[in-house]
Scaffold this motif. Structure first.
Motif, PDB file in Angstrom:
ATOM      1  N   PRO A 271     -72.012  -6.201  46.777  1.00 18.75           N
ATOM      2  CA  PRO A 271     -73.428  -6.217  47.132  1.00 18.75           C
ATOM      3  C   PRO A 271     -73.536  -6.445  48.645  1.00 18.75           C
ATOM      4  CG  PRO A 271     -72.790  -8.315  46.147  1.00 18.75           C
ATOM      5  CD  PRO A 271     -71.569  -7.442  46.139  1.00 18.75           C
TER       6      PRO A 271
ATOM      7  N   PRO B 291     -80.609 -12.932  45.822  1.00 19.02           N
ATOM      8  CA  PRO B 291     -79.928 -13.314  44.596  1.00 19.02           C
ATOM      9  C   PRO B 291     -78.790 -12.352  44.256  1.00 19.02           C
ATOM     10  CG  PRO B 291     -82.012 -12.249  44.095  1.00 19.02           C
ATOM     11  CD  PRO B 291     -81.963 -12.432  45.575  1.00 19.02           C
ATOM     12  N   ALA B 292     -78.759 -11.232  44.969  1.00 19.44           N
ATOM     13  CA  ALA B 292     -77.759 -10.208  44.685  1.00 19.44           C
ATOM     14  C   ALA B 292     -77.867  -9.772  43.239  1.00 19.44           C
ATOM     15  CB  ALA B 292     -76.348 -10.712  45.021  1.00 19.44           C
ATOM     16  N   GLY B 293     -79.090  -9.632  42.773  1.00 21.93           N
ATOM     17  CA  GLY B 293     -79.307  -9.352  41.368  1.00 21.93           C
ATOM     18  C   GLY B 293     -79.565  -7.896  41.034  1.00 21.93           C
ATOM     19  N   CYS B 294     -80.138  -7.133  41.973  1.00 23.13           N
ATOM     20  CA  CYS B 294     -80.502  -5.763  41.599  1.00 23.13           C
ATOM     21  C   CYS B 294     -79.290  -4.837  41.607  1.00 23.13           C
ATOM     22  CB  CYS B 294     -81.609  -5.230  42.504  1.00 23.13           C
ATOM     23  SG  CYS B 294     -81.081  -4.780  44.171  1.00 23.13           S
ATOM     24  N   ARG B 295     -78.337  -5.162  42.415  1.00 25.74           N
ATOM     25  CA  ARG B 295     -77.073  -4.402  42.530  1.00 25.74           C
ATOM     26  C   ARG B 295     -77.301  -2.964  42.965  1.00 25.74           C
ATOM     27  NH1 ARG B 295     -74.330  -8.951  42.759  1.00 25.74           N
ATOM     28  NH2 ARG B 295     -72.321  -7.927  42.460  1.00 25.74           N
TER      29      ARG B 295
ATOM     30  N   VAL C 143     -75.128  -1.928  46.515  1.00 30.07           N
ATOM     31  CA  VAL C 143     -73.670  -2.003  46.487  1.00 30.07           C
ATOM     32  C   VAL C 143     -73.018  -0.915  47.337  1.00 30.07           C
ATOM     33  CG1 VAL C 143     -73.429  -3.150  44.270  1.00 30.07           C
ATOM     34  CG2 VAL C 143     -73.662  -0.658  44.352  1.00 30.07           C
TER      35      VAL C 143
ATOM     36  N   ARG D  85     -86.600 -11.975  41.821  1.00 34.17           N
ATOM     37  CA  ARG D  85     -86.715 -13.404  42.115  1.00 34.17           C
ATOM     38  C   ARG D  85     -87.449 -13.716  43.413  1.00 34.17           C
ATOM     39  NH1 ARG D  85     -82.412 -15.224  38.670  1.00 34.17           N
ATOM     40  NH2 ARG D  85     -83.092 -17.356  38.908  1.00 34.17           N
TER      41      ARG D  85
ATOM     42  N   THR E  97     -64.131  -4.349  42.889  1.00 32.93           N
ATOM     43  CA  THR E  97     -65.443  -3.898  42.449  1.00 32.93           C
ATOM     44  C   THR E  97     -66.297  -3.550  43.659  1.00 32.93           C
ATOM     45  OG1 THR E  97     -66.223  -6.155  42.504  1.00 32.93           O
ATOM     46  CG2 THR E  97     -65.397  -5.368  40.409  1.00 32.93           C
ATOM     47  N   LEU E  98     -67.428  -2.940  43.414  1.00 34.82           N
ATOM     48  CA  LEU E  98     -68.354  -2.653  44.505  1.00 34.82           C
ATOM     49  C   LEU E  98     -68.968  -3.966  45.001  1.00 34.82           C
ATOM     50  CD1 LEU E  98     -70.124   0.496  43.000  1.00 34.82           C
ATOM     51  CD2 LEU E  98     -68.268   0.435  44.671  1.00 34.82           C
TER      52      LEU E  98
ATOM     53  N   SER F  54     -75.277  -9.557  50.447  1.00 36.19           N
ATOM     54  CA  SER F  54     -74.746 -10.916  50.477  1.00 36.19           C
ATOM     55  C   SER F  54     -73.233 -10.937  50.686  1.00 36.19           C
ATOM     56  CB  SER F  54     -75.116 -11.648  49.188  1.00 36.19           C
ATOM     57  OG  SER F  54     -74.816 -10.848  48.078  1.00 36.19           O
TER      58      SER F  54
END
Lengths: 161, 592, 131, 597
Positions: free
Chosen positions: B67, B49-53, B56, B158, B64-65, B70
């Motif tokens: 992920p 999900p590339a959610g925790c970041r 990076v 997730r 920006t940095l 992904s």
């Protein structure tokens, strides 16, 4: 297990199933289905979501996930006269918060609540795009512009009967 | 294949087009930290999900940095994974995550195996600034028969949602709410018990934190063990011996059957038995049922439902009761080995040792969380006394052994007790996908044809593919076998059955990917298929080492039928060893 | 409505229509044209009533007029806003048009050409796509 | 016909009002009466002319002479010189900034023509519910041209050459976007119009859809032709019922005319449009989130690439543009790329619609060429600050944007200049703030918005923004320290750097820009525990001025928490530890003896 089911009437179930059918029972049409159901029932109680889940053949957890994601959908019934105070930036800088506070005080309820007699419910929303009239208050479909805290009493008076 | 050249931390590398930075870095030995990313190699599923970041990195030309989990590699890309900017970002994001997490590490059931805890350590987090006034998102706790949900500890990786929806297609849980209050929960944030959850436990097995854990039954077992009025009998499922060693630092795939037996005895169990015995019994019953249905089917009997579906997996049983109640007459009525064991232990064996069933406590050691639920099902008890009292997972057993100051590694191998500890190789392979049906074939073939099998190992039934099929020659009768592991794969086969399109005579289904060796109660494998494969190999090794490898040759099984049950499928066998299924779909679910 | 089946059809249609709409701009008729800004802001401030008022009253007072709705003119602060175009003259925009002012506009501006308070000076240029 | 031959229009905008326009009207009328001209010259107050820095303004009709900075005593000169003698009062004319020559004709004064309406060309002009009026205004002509005279490559080249950049926020080249969608082969493609205008304070999309829906439909068909799509979807906010209604009517009418549907204009090209409704999630303005929402999912964004042009709606190539972007397309096709690119600045072509709101006189919708300065927008078109207050800042780009200060007023507005100044163009909302607005509270307000609208998928946005909001709250309550300002900055920078989508990556912009431009105010909050704008309740102190206090006890009696003590006829005292800062005492005091410190 303590499963308590609130019965929907048969015509309600048929209505929901019908709505799903008009959208080809396609799970991708979920949001349209929910819009139509909310328009009909005024809100989206769990029972309605259950039937939608059946109609669109998708997990009810997913439906609940969608319902709780979008602020437009609600699982609590609104009052007879739902009051929404715009807290968009334009309204905010022109004192919408004070207007909201006045409504809270007058009605004795917080945002997201309804009055005991279920006559009014209070919510805040983000920008109805009528910034020229800031601060803006909606009661049902009626828009009030340039509302000052002093106007609140008079607005509520309109709905006394 | 088209390859791409790029530079990561000043090292050049060529990778196939489509490779992510994260994987390219791994090739270079650069282990980029991540909390949410997880790859399930065999299932070709990635949770990103590339959610925790946390993963990076700095990528040339990007504002920006990126992920890395992904972001795909591009030609000439220059990636830096540990600049001050990256490290500061990683640390700050980690502080964010920790700021919304309970600080009860010491008493958390995940302590020591928690990925969040490990990450905090790895990133050198010493302080959580602002914690004194930071709001923490909190949710109602939920304990189901198998699984405890403590969403205060959810970090929105997730993974559980992915397992439940994409892998298992159970759809019991979904991301709910938005923003700070977002989490993963069943519909209406109700208890799991009221959801469509099958208790397969795959969510638990991928949860990086203490948000999802199993219900702990060790204290109850301990109380039973010290109760002088109780005779405590333990059974161990085949998959446990292939994985328990991992909790004690042994390599995946190390068999610890003998040490495990010794440990259980050391813990104070009065009888250390083997679920494999009951697995052999299952084969006798299920195999007989298969042959019966098959012969009726071949004679044109329309009431003989085909295909026959295995029923030893409680997660799977829950699944078809929920999603395919219309097919509830199709699966075999044979109970699972755990329950067959309990039924025999509390009748045949209790009689043998002359005690009342109420004075016997049956404990099962299972790779599974659904077994906790299964042993609590009403139909598996007599006058409120369950056939199996407590089911604890491989992980719980490991913890129990450690608490009891037992050093598993130095124990000498011991044997199971008789009579319920004796089993054949057929019983052992129940622990891996394809094993049940292979064991059934070994017995059914010989019973059906009256001939001895020349080749015991049906390798065509083995493997890790999600859906497999093979045709076994039953001396001129081609028997079509289907195998599915993972409920998503099972659904595919079931859809065919429902549509009347299935060509199979028999189908084996295991709820967990890999079968029981990948169960929700096993040591965490984090999706690493090599661990699963090693466990499977261990299972097959144990099978090969067994002097007897066909269930119907198990002398104690023969004796059991002779002394007690009569013959497979007898009335008594039916009473004790068979069950029926329920339509659970109609349950609804509003708790006011 | 019949379909427009070709580009030539479209052009023909446009030419016909330009006669109609153009009359509001190009003084080919003697009618007074009132446009009421009926976007959300306008309606919320009472533009609907204003529009009804003009429709009714212009007819009642025997003034040849066309009253139509239109979108937002941009003067949100001055809603409701209307544009009045007298034959042969430039259109004039009035802001803060309540019923009282609407009456004034009919009585003074429409009938006699006498301006009333509340005029909003139009301060933009609109492109013309007819090239 | 009018009995008046001459009209004197006096600017009565709020801003000029305060500078004595009433007095000007009086004086003019007195003068006219004295000269017996009351019957032939009419004096009236008008709305704002804009250009308030030069107000009050008096315009003489019909000869269109404009006088600026008129004082009441100038009335005599205007009547005597201009009306009677027919000579212009040169000293009251505006001086051309370059030649210093006086100018009288407003048509030559570009401040009156600061606005150029391309996108809004039909808004407020045609009846949006009547397709005929659109067609009469050259509607669907561009579509006809495209379908019969141009290849899809030519259309895309035209759009590319025009230099138009997406008006939704990010400013990506429209033509390039179309080209990407065209290049990706698929038998099914989609054109999506993003009408989920969620930016509080922005209402240009609503206005276009309510005022000129066909311009968007026409452009979508053109886009469909260019990229090879035959399906269009408009994702529109459910909160815009009127816009939805008008779109429905427009679609129906366009279908009846065969301008949507099969075989459009007999060219064999098929394209149809359906509506999809948003449901109140700001993040759905982000195109991947929007697509997920249209697919019936939670509107969570996903990592790009893949871009929608490769894999969008139902995994097909999808081109997403916003309403304003589409609305300009027919004009670009008909008037040409060259014309469009001649308007604007180096890298930002054409015009931009802005919604002016907040503490500005002329709240409204304006459209100006790129490159117009903020000063022109605020003080010439917007009529300056309300109630004669002092300009303090302007938040551009909504909650994702930044707050620019006095020193930025003269920068020409375009995509790049705004970014350089620490803000963004965004959708074009402009909220004007005055001296009463506290820049810590404002940052907190914007963060509150992002916190509520965060989808919750990525940690920096889900938790980080919450922490920013909390820390700003601490500062507003006087619990902040100077170190907290560094923390505020670091958190902001990291959130910008690590968040998944545009929402998170821009959410700290208000904090960063306000800290850059109003650092002293932040320091005042944490160091002196003072809110210079007097907005932060916790930092206010109600104090009795002993010189004015007569000891009437009125304040003590009205105080709801008994924080005020003092004997009758003696100076009273407010105990700050009890005071809840309700302000009741100050309101009650007849002697101005209570003030806020």
């Amino acid at each position: 297990m303590s499963h308590i089911k609130i019965e929907l009437r048969k015509e309600d179930v048929d209505f929901i199933k019908g709505v799903c059918a008009t959208f080809n029972n396609d799970p991708q049409e979920l949001i349209n289905v929910l819009h139509t159901c909310q328009e009909h029932f005024g809100y989206l109680p769990a029972e309605v979501q259950e039937v939608v889940s059946d109609g669109l053949n998708m997990p009810v957890a997913k439906i609940y996930g969608v319902v709780t994601f979008y602020s437009f959908f609600t699982m609590t019934p609104k009052g007879k006269h739902p009051i929404s105070i715009c807290l968009g930036t334009a309204c905010y800088v022109r004192g919408a918060e004070k207007v909201l506070d006045e409504f809270k005080k007058e009605l004795g309820i917080q945002v997201g609540e309804s009055t005991k007699d279920n006559k009014f419910s209070l919510s805040s929303l983000r920008c109805v795009g009528a910034c020229g009239l800031a601060p803006v208050v909606l009661v049902g479909d009626k828009t009030y512009g340039r509302v000052a805290p002093d106007d609140v009493k008079n607005i509520l008076k309109e709905y006394e009967n | 294949m088209e390859t791409i050249k790029l530079t990561i931390d000043n090292k050049e590398i060529d990778v196939p087009k489509g490779t992510t930075i994260y994987k390219a870095a791994k090739e270079l030995g650069i282990d980029i930290p991540t909390l949410c990313y997880m790859e399930l190699h065999d299932m070709n599923i990635e949770n990103k999900p590339a959610g925790c970041r946390i993963c990076v990195a700095e990528v040339s030309g990007r504002r920006t940095l990126a992920p890395t989990c992904s972001t795909k590699c591009e030609p000439g890309m220059v990636v830096k994974t540990h600049t001050p900017r990256v490290l500061n970002a990683r640390r700050t994001v980690m502080e964010f995550i920790l700021s919304d997490h309970p600080k009860d590490c010491l008493v958390c059931s995940k302590s020591g195996t928690c990925e969040l805890q490990a990450m905090a350590h790895r990133l050198g987090i010493k302080d959580i600034p602002g914690a004194e006034y930071a709001a923490v998102s909190t949710y109602r706790k939920d304990t189901s028969p198998s699984i405890i949900r403590d969403l205060d500890k959810c970090i929105m990786c997730r993974r559980c949602e992915m397992m439940c929806n994409e892998v298992q297609t159970v759809g019991a849980i979904s991301a709910v709410n938005r923003g700070f209050m977002a989490t993963v929960a069943p519909a209406f944030e109700q208890n799991l018990e009221y959801s469509t959850c099958t208790y397969c436990g795959q969510c638990v097995s991928v949860c990086p934190t203490g948000a999802l854990t199993e219900v702990n039954h060790v204290p109850q077992v301990l109380r039973a063990l010290v109760d002088p009025t109780k005779t405590v009998v333990v059974q161990t499922a085949p998959a446990v011996r292939a994985a328990l060693g991992e909790e004690f630092g042994l390599a995946p795939g190390t068999l610890v059957t003998g040490k495990m037996t010794a440990a259980l005895r050391a813990l104070g169990f009065d009888y250390v038995f083997d679920t494999d015995f009951a697995a052999d019994l299952t084969i006798m019953e299920e195999g007989t049922e298969l042959l019966d249905r098959l012969s009726r089917h071949l004679k044109g009997d329309k009431t003989a439902k085909m295909p026959i579906l295995t029923s030893c997996c409680p997660g799977w049983v829950n699944f078809f009761e929920e999603y395919f109640p219309d097919l509830k007459d199709v699966p075999s009525t044979a109970k699972s080995p755990q329950q067959m064991f309990g039924a025999i232990a509390k009748t045949y064996f209790a009689d043998k040792i002359g005690i009342n069933r109420k004075d016997m406590v049956v404990v099962s050691i299972m790779p599974c969380l659904a077994k906790k639920y299964e042993c609590q099902r009403n139909e598996f008890s007599v006058d409120g006394n369950p056939d199996v009292d407590f089911s604890i997972s491989t992980r719980e057993l490991a913890s129990f052994i450690k608490q009891a100051n037992i050093d598993l590694n130095t124990l000498h191998d011991e044997d199971f007790d008789a009579p319920l500890g004796e089993s054949t190789g057929a019983g052992v392979i129940f622990g891996t996908t394809g094993g049940v049906i292979e064991a059934a074939c070994r017995t059914a073939y010989e019973l059906y044809t009256g001939k001895k099998l020349k080749r015991l190992e049906f390798t065509e039934l083995r493997g890790m593919e999600g859906v497999r099929s093979a045709t076994i020659d039953f001396d001129g009768l081609p028997l079509n076998i289907g195998i599915a592991h993972g409920l998503g794969n099972a659904r595919k086969l079931l859809d065919d059955v429902r549509a009347g399109k299935s060509q199979f005579h028999a189908i084996e289904v295991m709820a967990c990917p890999g079968g029981c060796i990948g169960g929700g109660g096993q040591p965490l494998h984090h999706g690493n298929s090599e661990i699963i494969m090693a466990r499977a190999a261990a299972i097959y090794t144990e099978d090969r080492k067994k002097p007897l490898r066909k269930s119907h040759e198990n002398p104690f099984i023969i004796k059991l039928y002779n002394e007690f049950l009569g013959k497979p499928g007898s009335e008594k066998a039916h009473h004790l060893l068979h069950t029926h299924y329920f339509d659970k779909k109609k349950k609804i679910i509003i708790k006011k | 409505m019949s379909k427009i089946n070709s580009i030539a059809d479209l052009k023909k249609k446009r030419d016909e229509l330009q006669g109609g709409l153009g009359s509001r701009v190009n003084d080919t008729s003697n009618a007074v044209h009132v446009k009421v800004a009926m976007a959300t802001c306008g309606i919320a401030s009472g533009a609907k009533n204003v529009m009804e008022f003009f429709s009714e009253q212009l007819e009642r007072r025997n003034i040849a007029a066309v009253v139509t709705q239109t979108g937002c003119m941009g003067y949100c602060y001055a809603e409701p806003t209307i544009e009045v175009k007298l034959p042969g003259q430039d259109p004039v925009v009035f802001g803060f048009v309540d019923l009282k002012r609407a009456d004034q506009i009919i009585e003074k501006y429409v009938k006699t050409g006498e301006l009333v308070d509340g005029i909003i000076p139009v301060n933009y240029q609109t492109i013309d796509l007819n090239v | 016909m009018s009995k008046y031959s001459t009209h004197l229009l006096v600017c009565g905008g709020t801003s000029c009002h305060s500078s004595e326009s009433d007095a000007i009207v009086c004086n003019l009328r007195d003068e006219l009466e004295a000269k017996g001209l009351m019957d032939s010259v009419q004096v009236i107050l008008t709305g704002c002319f804009g250009f308030c820095e030069k107000g009050p303004i008096v315009k003489v009709m019909p000869d269109n002479t404009v006088y600026v900075q008129v004082k009441p005593e100038d009335a005599q000169a205007i009547v005597e010189e201009h009306i009677i003698k027919g000579r212009k009062v040169t000293r009251l004319l505006l001086k051309d900034p370059v030649s210093k020559e006086p100018v009288s004709d407003p048509n030559k004064m570009d401040f009156f023509k600061k606005q150029l309406r391309i996108v809004l060309r039909n808004c407020g002009f045609i009846n949006p519910e009547n397709i005929d009026e659109y067609i009469a205004r050259e509607g669907y002509k561009a579509l006809g041209k495209v379908l019969t005279e141009m290849t899809s490559e030519q259309v895309i080249k035209e759009v590319k050459d025009s230099g138009q950049r997406g008006r939704g926020g990010a400013g990506f080249s429209t033509g390039l976007k179309w080209e990407l969608a065209r290049k990706n082969q698929s038998d099914e493609k989609y054109v999506v119009c993003n009408a989920d205008e969620g930016d509080p304070g922005a209402f240009m999309d609503r206005s276009v859809l309510e005022g000129d829906p066909h311009s968007v439909l026409e452009a979508m068909v053109i886009c469909g032709y260019s990229i090879g799509a035959s399906n269009g979807l408009i994702y529109i906010r459910a909160e815009y019922p009127l816009a939805i209604e008008r779109l429905k009517i427009a679609i129906k009418q366009a279908r009846e005319y065969g301008l949507l549907g099969k075989n459009i204009l007999g060219t064999g090209f098929n394209f149809d449009i359906t509506l999809r409704y948003g449901a109140g999630a700001f993040v759905c303005g982000e195109e991947t989130a929007l697509i997920h929402s249209m697919e019936g999912l939670r509107g969570e964004p996903t990592v790009k690439p893949p871009f929608p042009a490769e894999s969008g709606y139902r995994n097909h190539p999808t081109n997403v543009n916003n309403v304003e972007t589409f609305a300009a397309i027919p004009a670009i096709i008909l008037k040409g790329a060259k014309w469009f690119s001649s308007i604007g600045t180096g890298k930002s072509k054409g015009t931009k619609v802005f919604a002016l709101a907040g503490k500005i006189n002329n709240v409204g919708l304006i459209e100006v060429p790129m490159g117009t300065t903020l000063r022109e927008v605020i003080f010439e078109i917007g009529g300056g600050i309300r109630n004669g207050k002092k300009f303090k800042g302007i938040q551009t780009g909504g909650p994702s944007g930044g707050c620019l200060s006095e020193k930025h007023l003269d920068i020409p507005i375009d995509f790049d200049n705004l970014i350089a100044a620490g803000s963004i163009m965004g959708s074009g909302a402009m909220i004007i703030l005055d001296e009463d607005d506290c820049m810590v509270s404002m940052a907190k307000f914007f963060l509150q918005f992002t916190v509520e609208e965060s989808c919750g998928k990525c940690a920096p946005c889900r938790i980080g923004n919450k922490r920013l909001h909390e820390l700003l709250g601490q500062i507003c309550e006087g619990k902040g320290s100077i170190e907290d300002l560094d923390r505020l900055r670091n958190m902001s920078v990291v959130i910008k750097d690590t968040a998944l989508c545009g929402l998170g990556q821009t959410s700290p912009n208000p904090v960063l820009s306000m800290m850059d431009n109003y650092y002293d105010e932040y320091v005042a909050h944490v160091k002196d525990k003072k809110c210079p704008a007097g907005q932060c309740k916790s930092l206010m102190e109600y104090v009795v001025n002993p010189e004015n206090c007569v000891g009437c006890t009125a304040c003590a009696r009205v105080c709801p928490v008994n924080a005020i003590s003092g004997e009758r006829k003696e100076v009273h005292h407010i105990d700050p530890s009890i005071c809840i800062k309700c302000g009741a005492c100050m309101e009650k005091c007849k002697f101005d003896a209570i003030f806020i410190r």
